[in-house]
Design a protein around this motif. Sequence first.
Motif, PDB file in Angstrom:
ATOM      1  N   ARG A 156       0.917  -1.142  -0.038  1.00  0.00           N
ATOM      2  CA  ARG A 156      -0.110   0.018   0.063  1.00  0.00           C
ATOM      3  C   ARG A 156       0.845   1.330   0.141  1.00  0.00           C
ATOM      4  NH1 ARG A 156      -3.724   0.794   5.073  1.00  0.00           N
ATOM      5  NH2 ARG A 156      -3.496   3.014   4.707  1.00  0.00           N
ATOM      6  N   ASP A 166       0.881   5.114   1.029  1.00  0.00           N
ATOM      7  CA  ASP A 166       0.338   6.209   1.456  1.00  0.00           C
ATOM      8  C   ASP A 166       1.101   7.639   1.363  1.00  0.00           C
ATOM      9  OD1 ASP A 166      -0.501   4.157   4.065  1.00  0.00           O
ATOM     10  OD2 ASP A 166      -1.892   4.610   2.669  1.00  0.00           O
ATOM     11  N   SER A 196      -8.914   3.974   7.499  1.00  0.00           N
ATOM     12  CA  SER A 196      -7.339   4.005   7.457  1.00  0.00           C
ATOM     13  C   SER A 196      -6.983   3.098   6.453  1.00  0.00           C
ATOM     14  CB  SER A 196      -6.900   3.264   8.895  1.00  0.00           C
ATOM     15  OG  SER A 196      -7.364   1.940   8.953  1.00  0.00           O
ATOM     16  N   SER A 244      -5.999   4.136   0.473  1.00  0.00           N
ATOM     17  CA  SER A 244      -4.725   4.226  -0.062  1.00  0.00           C
ATOM     18  C   SER A 244      -5.012   3.600  -1.425  1.00  0.00           C
ATOM     19  CB  SER A 244      -3.994   3.046   0.932  1.00  0.00           C
ATOM     20  OG  SER A 244      -2.659   3.194   0.329  1.00  0.00           O
TER      21      SER A 244
END
Lengths: 114, 114
Positions: free
Chosen positions: A36, A38, A84, A87
């Motif tokens: 991922r 970010d 959260s 992403s």
Amino acid sequence: NAGVTQTPKFRILKIGQSMTLQCTQDMNHNYMYWYRQDPGMGLKLIYYSVGAGITDKGEVPNGYNVSRSTTEDFPLRLELAAPSQTSVYFCASTYGQGPYNEQFFGPGTRLTVL
Amino acid sequence: ILNVEQSPQSLHVQEGDSTNFTCSFPSSNFYALHWYRWETAKSPEALFVMTLNGDEKKKGRISATLNTKEGYSYLYIKGSQPEDSATYLCALDRQSGNTGKLIFGQGTTLQVKP
């Protein structure tokens, strides 16, 4: 060769929904990875696999699951989506032998959880 | 905690300028150092994989050097062009259990102004 393909390209999920990100490679690579990305954080390894039937956790596995039933496919499952997990997700593969194992990346899946 | 650090985080240069950035990494258990080029809206693509101390690799106007004893690699771009605008990622392979896992830095984003 198509290389590494990922679907979907974009997805919006509501909190608590589930989805599977698909990844397929046609290069007969043994090793596959999910990352991922970010902002400002580079690429973080979620899960990886060194062959069919073998998977292991990476740096940030919480909230995700994977399976590797074939050499070609390495799907990533999100069970209960959370904000959260918003992403960009990249799948990558490599042959796996020797030190010159450049990784080949898919085009990415941009996921937003609202 | 194992960190791969890249500096600077971002860089703006004029077309024709030469530039360089740094990747720092722990020198223990070194196996290989990768450089990737990542254009906006695309996926990362491998530039170089280096394994030997003192290694130097070149591809067109882009070159890289490696110092495994002190734990750093430099990427140089000679005569930057607008098409060089991208994020450049370095990644460390420590051959952890022969998994091909890479530890990525956060990247250096280069913007070349015409």
